[in-house]
Design a protein around this motif. Structure first.
Motif, PDB file in Angstrom:
ATOM      1  N   ARG A  32       0.829  -1.207   0.000  1.00  7.91           N
ATOM      2  CA  ARG A  32       0.000   0.000   0.000  1.00  7.91           C
ATOM      3  C   ARG A  32       0.865   1.259   0.000  1.00  7.91           C
ATOM      4  O   ARG A  32       0.576   2.227  -0.711  1.00  7.91           O
ATOM      5  CB  ARG A  32      -0.936   0.002   1.209  1.00  7.91           C
ATOM      6  CG  ARG A  32      -1.888   1.196   1.192  1.00  7.91           C
ATOM      7  CD  ARG A  32      -2.876   1.184   2.335  1.00  7.91           C
ATOM      8  NE  ARG A  32      -3.770   2.319   2.236  1.00  7.91           N
ATOM      9  CZ  ARG A  32      -4.667   2.653   3.150  1.00  7.91           C
ATOM     10  NH1 ARG A  32      -4.806   1.922   4.249  1.00  7.91           N
ATOM     11  NH2 ARG A  32      -5.440   3.707   2.986  1.00  7.91           N
ATOM     12  N   GLN A  83       2.020   2.157  -3.209  1.00  8.30           N
ATOM     13  CA  GLN A  83       0.889   2.503  -4.068  1.00  8.30           C
ATOM     14  C   GLN A  83       0.595   1.412  -5.094  1.00  8.30           C
ATOM     15  O   GLN A  83       0.313   1.678  -6.262  1.00  8.30           O
ATOM     16  CB  GLN A  83       1.123   3.855  -4.746  1.00  8.30           C
ATOM     17  CG  GLN A  83       1.266   5.006  -3.750  1.00  8.30           C
ATOM     18  CD  GLN A  83       1.309   6.365  -4.404  1.00  8.30           C
ATOM     19  OE1 GLN A  83       0.639   6.600  -5.398  1.00  8.30           O
ATOM     20  NE2 GLN A  83       2.104   7.267  -3.840  1.00  8.30           N
ATOM     21  N   TYR A 120      -4.088  -2.077  -3.525  1.00  8.06           N
ATOM     22  CA  TYR A 120      -4.148  -1.710  -2.110  1.00  8.06           C
ATOM     23  C   TYR A 120      -4.026  -0.204  -1.889  1.00  8.06           C
ATOM     24  O   TYR A 120      -3.476   0.245  -0.892  1.00  8.06           O
ATOM     25  CB  TYR A 120      -3.056  -2.466  -1.343  1.00  8.06           C
ATOM     26  CG  TYR A 120      -3.237  -3.965  -1.440  1.00  8.06           C
ATOM     27  CD1 TYR A 120      -4.262  -4.608  -0.763  1.00  8.06           C
ATOM     28  CD2 TYR A 120      -2.402  -4.730  -2.251  1.00  8.06           C
ATOM     29  CE1 TYR A 120      -4.454  -5.979  -0.875  1.00  8.06           C
ATOM     30  CE2 TYR A 120      -2.590  -6.104  -2.371  1.00  8.06           C
ATOM     31  CZ  TYR A 120      -3.617  -6.715  -1.679  1.00  8.06           C
ATOM     32  OH  TYR A 120      -3.810  -8.075  -1.796  1.00  8.06           O
ATOM     33  N   MET A 121      -4.581   0.547  -2.800  1.00  6.27           N
ATOM     34  CA  MET A 121      -4.541   2.005  -2.679  1.00  6.27           C
ATOM     35  C   MET A 121      -5.407   2.517  -1.527  1.00  6.27           C
ATOM     36  O   MET A 121      -5.102   3.539  -0.922  1.00  6.27           O
ATOM     37  CB  MET A 121      -4.998   2.648  -3.990  1.00  6.27           C
ATOM     38  CG  MET A 121      -4.044   2.432  -5.152  1.00  6.27           C
ATOM     39  SD  MET A 121      -2.477   3.303  -4.952  1.00  6.27           S
ATOM     40  CE  MET A 121      -3.030   5.000  -5.114  1.00  6.27           C
ATOM     41  N   THR A 122      -6.491   1.822  -1.230  1.00  8.70           N
ATOM     42  CA  THR A 122      -7.430   2.319  -0.226  1.00  8.70           C
ATOM     43  C   THR A 122      -7.402   1.527   1.072  1.00  8.70           C
ATOM     44  O   THR A 122      -7.835   2.034   2.111  1.00  8.70           O
ATOM     45  CB  THR A 122      -8.870   2.305  -0.770  1.00  8.70           C
ATOM     46  OG1 THR A 122      -9.225   0.962  -1.147  1.00  8.70           O
ATOM     47  CG2 THR A 122      -8.988   3.208  -1.981  1.00  8.70           C
ATOM     48  N   GLN A 123      -6.928   0.291   1.028  1.00  2.03           N
ATOM     49  CA  GLN A 123      -6.863  -0.515   2.252  1.00  2.03           C
ATOM     50  C   GLN A 123      -5.871  -1.668   2.062  1.00  2.03           C
ATOM     51  O   GLN A 123      -5.600  -2.079   0.940  1.00  2.03           O
ATOM     52  CB  GLN A 123      -8.247  -1.074   2.619  1.00  2.03           C
ATOM     53  CG  GLN A 123      -8.825  -2.072   1.628  1.00  2.03           C
ATOM     54  CD  GLN A 123      -8.347  -3.506   1.838  1.00  2.03           C
ATOM     55  OE1 GLN A 123      -8.154  -3.925   2.986  1.00  2.03           O
ATOM     56  NE2 GLN A 123      -8.170  -4.258   0.745  1.00  2.03           N
ATOM     57  N   SER A 124      -5.349  -2.166   3.183  1.00  6.34           N
ATOM     58  CA  SER A 124      -4.472  -3.333   3.116  1.00  6.34           C
ATOM     59  C   SER A 124      -4.841  -4.383   4.159  1.00  6.34           C
ATOM     60  O   SER A 124      -4.115  -5.356   4.340  1.00  6.34           O
ATOM     61  CB  SER A 124      -2.995  -2.912   3.310  1.00  6.34           C
ATOM     62  OG  SER A 124      -2.837  -2.209   4.526  1.00  6.34           O
TER      63      SER A 124
END
Length: 208
Positions: free
Chosen positions: A191, A194, A198-202
């Motif tokens: 994440r 980037q 996994y841009m918004t959650q991991s």
């Protein structure tokens, strides 16, 4: 944007430099070759901050706009996320010119290597996997293994070999997306790089 990577092991650093080119990232991002720092995972935040100083300066000279520090959790009792935040807050005070993020490898780099099951299958002359080995990892369980290095040695064929050897062999064959599916702490690393999945959650893995 250039991202610097600092690790707490020399063998791990060599292996990581084989993994990094495989990670899909935006064309606007350049990941600099990872650097080894003599970080003692059980040291205080101040001691850890001092141990990365020369490497931080190298990253800055190479044009990094942010740095990710990877540290083994080992047997620390703190929540990995809380320990990472503690270190980040300390680094923020010491290194105000560049943002430094921390990823706690849960429990250590070998857990991330175990998450790359297909790499073991691609090395049949080195490893012989058992179903119990696979069940410990899939799905999404690599971080729960207490002694990943010992578990890997159990499936090494023939004479015991140094982890610096099999670590680089696994890294050369690994699939970072598979590693992400089996290790939450590795997803956190993805994440910060980037990775598009996994841009918004991991917290949760993305299935293929």
């Amino acid at each position: 944007m250039k991202i610097g990577i600092i690790l707490d092991g020399s063998a791990e650093t060599k292996a990581m430099n084989l993994i990094l080119p495989k990670i899909p990232i935006k064309s606007s991002i350049q990941i600099l070759p990872s650097l080894y720092a003599d970080i003692q995972p059980k040291a205080s935040p101040g001691q850890i901050g001092k141990s990365i100083e020369s490497r931080v300066n190298i990253c800055i000279k190479k044009g990094a706009s942010q740095i990710i520090v990877l540290i083994d959790r080992e047997d620390r009792e703190e929540c990995p996320g809380e320990w990472a935040k503690t270190l980040e807050n300390n680094f923020r005070k010491k290194y105000s010119s560049i943002p430094i993020f921390v990823v706690i490898k849960n429990r250590k780099f070998e857990n991330w290597l175990m998450a790359a099951i297909s790499a073991f299958n691609d090395l049949p002359k080195r490893f012989e996997l058992s179903q119990s080995f696979i069940r410990k990892i899939e799905p999404n369980k690599a971080d729960s293994i207490t002694d990943a290095e010992a578990e890997i040695h159990k499936v090494v064929k023939g004479n015991r070999v140094r982890k610096s050897i099999w670590g680089q062999e696994i890294a050369a064959k690994c699939d970072p997306d598979e590693m992400g599916r089996n290790s939450r702490s590795f997803r956190r690393f993805l994440r910060l790089l980037q990775h598009p999945d996994y841009m918004t959650q991991s917290k949760d893995p993305v299935n293929p």
